[in-house]
Design a protein around this motif. Structure first.
Motif, PDB file in Angstrom:
ATOM      1  N   TYR A   9      15.817  16.659 -24.138  1.00  0.00           N
ATOM      2  CA  TYR A   9      16.333  14.833 -24.826  1.00  0.00           C
ATOM      3  C   TYR A   9      14.976  14.556 -24.230  1.00  0.00           C
ATOM      4  CZ  TYR A   9      21.075  17.678 -24.833  1.00  0.00           C
ATOM      5  OH  TYR A   9      22.181  17.967 -24.619  1.00  0.00           O
ATOM      6  N   MET A  15      12.166  11.015 -18.175  1.00  0.00           N
ATOM      7  CA  MET A  15      12.091  11.959 -16.459  1.00  0.00           C
ATOM      8  C   MET A  15      11.023  11.635 -16.052  1.00  0.00           C
ATOM      9  SD  MET A  15      14.875  12.694 -16.062  1.00  0.00           S
ATOM     10  CE  MET A  15      17.256  12.392 -17.078  1.00  0.00           C
ATOM     11  N   ASN A  35      13.597  14.519 -32.580  1.00  0.00           N
ATOM     12  CA  ASN A  35      13.280  13.211 -32.567  1.00  0.00           C
ATOM     13  C   ASN A  35      10.860  13.273 -32.924  1.00  0.00           C
ATOM     14  OD1 ASN A  35      12.187  10.233 -33.106  1.00  0.00           O
ATOM     15  ND2 ASN A  35      14.033   9.737 -32.835  1.00  0.00           N
ATOM     16  N   LEU A 330      15.101   4.877 -19.830  1.00  0.00           N
ATOM     17  CA  LEU A 330      15.801   5.337 -19.014  1.00  0.00           C
ATOM     18  C   LEU A 330      14.830   4.454 -17.790  1.00  0.00           C
ATOM     19  CD1 LEU A 330      14.391   7.783 -17.295  1.00  0.00           C
ATOM     20  CD2 LEU A 330      16.100   9.158 -18.283  1.00  0.00           C
TER      21      LEU A 330
HETATM   22  C1  LIG Z   1      19.296   8.734 -24.199  1.00  0.00           C
HETATM   23  S1  LIG Z   1      17.828   9.601 -25.176  1.00  0.00           S
HETATM   24  C2  LIG Z   1      16.662  10.216 -24.455  1.00  0.00           C
HETATM   25  C3  LIG Z   1      15.790   9.504 -23.881  1.00  0.00           C
HETATM   26  C4  LIG Z   1      15.070  10.383 -23.085  1.00  0.00           C
HETATM   27  N1  LIG Z   1      15.511  10.303 -21.916  1.00  0.00           N
HETATM   28  C5  LIG Z   1      13.882   9.267 -22.652  1.00  0.00           C
HETATM   29  O1  LIG Z   1      13.553   8.925 -21.607  1.00  0.00           O
HETATM   30  O2  LIG Z   1      13.318   8.718 -23.550  1.00  0.00           O
HETATM   31  C6  LIG Z   1      18.481  11.524 -26.156  1.00  0.00           C
HETATM   32  C7  LIG Z   1      17.593  12.516 -27.023  1.00  0.00           C
HETATM   33  O3  LIG Z   1      18.117  13.038 -27.247  1.00  0.00           O
HETATM   34  C8  LIG Z   1      17.762  13.480 -28.400  1.00  0.00           C
HETATM   35  N2  LIG Z   1      18.210  14.428 -29.234  1.00  0.00           N
HETATM   36  C9  LIG Z   1      20.119  14.250 -29.530  1.00  0.00           C
HETATM   37  N3  LIG Z   1      20.086  15.272 -29.654  1.00  0.00           N
HETATM   38  C10 LIG Z   1      19.129  16.728 -29.507  1.00  0.00           C
HETATM   39  C11 LIG Z   1      20.019  18.022 -29.702  1.00  0.00           C
HETATM   40  N4  LIG Z   1      21.121  18.527 -30.374  1.00  0.00           N
HETATM   41  N5  LIG Z   1      18.376  18.520 -29.622  1.00  0.00           N
HETATM   42  C12 LIG Z   1      17.742  18.027 -29.498  1.00  0.00           C
HETATM   43  N6  LIG Z   1      17.267  16.827 -28.669  1.00  0.00           N
HETATM   44  C13 LIG Z   1      18.540  16.318 -29.119  1.00  0.00           C
HETATM   45  C14 LIG Z   1      17.199  12.488 -29.406  1.00  0.00           C
HETATM   46  O4  LIG Z   1      16.391  12.832 -30.173  1.00  0.00           O
HETATM   47  C15 LIG Z   1      17.197  11.500 -28.245  1.00  0.00           C
HETATM   48  O5  LIG Z   1      15.722  11.057 -27.904  1.00  0.00           O
END
Ligand SMILES: C[S@@+](CC[C@H](N)C(=O)[O-])C[C@H]1O[C@@H](n2cnc3c(N)ncnc32)[C@H](O)[C@@H]1O
Length: 346
Positions: A9, A15, A35, A330
């Motif tokens: 993610y 991170m 995304n 984050l």
């Molecule tokens: C809360 S955000 C995390 C953002 C990241 N920590 C950052 O610094 O930008 C959650 C991320 O998970 C991705 N995501 C959601 N479902 C997913 C999946 N099934 N597989 C891979 N990525 C996924 C979304 O596109 C999103 O960018």
């Protein structure tokens, strides 16, 4: 470099920036996100890191084994747990990929030595947390849970988040599906200098009231860009928004030591999505005008979240996309403090 990191993610790489900030000699071996816009930002900032654009739950076991990563960082989707949402937890389809990872942990031949999970405040009350903790116990991870806010590190920005640190050095033990875990969430990181939040008589922890008048918290002006009139134009509030929603906005001045959490809905919704800036006058006394009021720019939001100067959005990223991506990301500063502790002292 021997310390290998897998960033699940990965979004815009919060991170990864935290790893760098913590000065951990490491290599991100792969980043994972579905995304495309976020992945473009990631690749723009870290051109040498392979980014996998596939749903995590669709990846084969062999791929996870092949990572041979020492640390897995994870910020799974927060929608199943947000206070404003339906809070469907594990029932929400967006929880599926994280539940898949939880199951996977038991099956891996070589498990990562460290885990770091970030999520919204609210996750700590979810059924997903219980499922996750039971698995950690069964597999042999020792873990610590935190609720922290960047205000504690003197950043004038409130963003209370749940964090879990885990290290694979416990004796695995049986754990029933009914086992519950006490709500012990730490607000201090060993060896780090964090301001303690205030606790109400009912035990409720208040980061904002307790900290945001603290003299040590830096002033908003230290995080602002100097914009010419033309540069500031895209960030002006319209007359209509000022008249219709001016009173529900959270307004701060450059002298203030606080801003609200910037979410992905910033500028789209007026209430609860982030503060706006009144550059002159006193909030509530002087009139908010088109000239003296504007939104924070994505760069300023990034500054408040602890992103370094060399972070940037690729040309062509719209302002709205910038807010959405940063809102999903984050506090780099808080996570770097946690990584430092996890890898060096926990
Ligand atoms: C809360 S955000 C995390 C953002 C990241 N920590 C950052 O610094 O930008 C959650 C991320 O998970 C991705 N995501 C959601 N479902 C997913 C999946 N099934 N597989 C891979 N990525 C996924 C979304 O596109 C999103 O960018």
């Amino acid at each position: 470099m021997s310390f290998r990191v897998a960033e699940f993610y990965s979004g815009i790489g919060g991170m990864h920036f935290a790893l760098k900030k913590a000065n951990i000699d490491s290599q991100v071996v792969r980043a994972f996100d579905i995304n495309t816009v976020a992945n473009d930002v990631y690749k723009h900032n870290f051109p040498n890191i392979p980014v996998m654009q596939r749903s995590i739950e669709a990846l084969p076991m062999t791929m996870f084994e092949a990572l041979r990563a020492d640390l897995w960082t994870m910020s799974p989707p927060c929608q199943p747990y947000t206070r404003q949402g339906l809070q469907r937890g594990s029932e929400d389809t967006r929880a599926k990929s994280f539940l898949f990872i939880i199951e996977l942990l038991a099956k891996l031949q070589k498990k990562p030595k460290y885990l770091l999970v970030e999520n919204v405040a609210g996750f700590e009350k979810s059924d997903t947390r219980a499922v996750f903790l039971r698995q950690l116990v069964r597999v042999g991870y020792r873990f610590e849970e935190y609720l922290l806010n960047p205000l504690q590190l003197c950043y004038p920005n409130s963003r209370t988040r749940y964090y879990l640190l885990a290290k694979l050095d416990a004796e695995p033990r049986e754990c029933s599906d009914d086992e519950e875990f006490p709500a012990h969430f730490k607000h201090a990181v060993p060896g780090a200098d964090l301001i303690a939040p205030a606790s109400n008589s009912d035990g409720h922890v208040d980061f904002e009231k307790g900290i945001w008048h603290h003299d040590e918290v830096r002033q908003v002006k230290q995080f602002l860009q100097e914009l010419t009139k033309d540069e500031a134009a895209p960030y002006r509030l319209s007359q209509k928004v000022l008249e219709k929603h001016g009173y529900v906005h959270d307004v701060v001045t450059p002298e203030d030591r606080r801003t609200c959490c910037f979410t992905k809905g910033y500028t789209h919704y007026a209430e609860g999505t982030g503060s706006i800036l009144q550059l002159e006058g006193v909030v509530g006394t002087d009139e908010m005008t088109l000239e003296n009021t504007r939104y924070f720019t994505p760069r300023e939001v990034a500054n408040l979240m602890g992103f370094p100067e060399d972070f940037s959005l690729p040309a062509g990223t719209t302002i709205k996309q910038g807010y959405r991506l940063l809102g999903n990301s984050l506090s780099v500063s808080v996570v770097s403090v946690l990584m430092d502790y996890l890898v060096r002292r926990m």
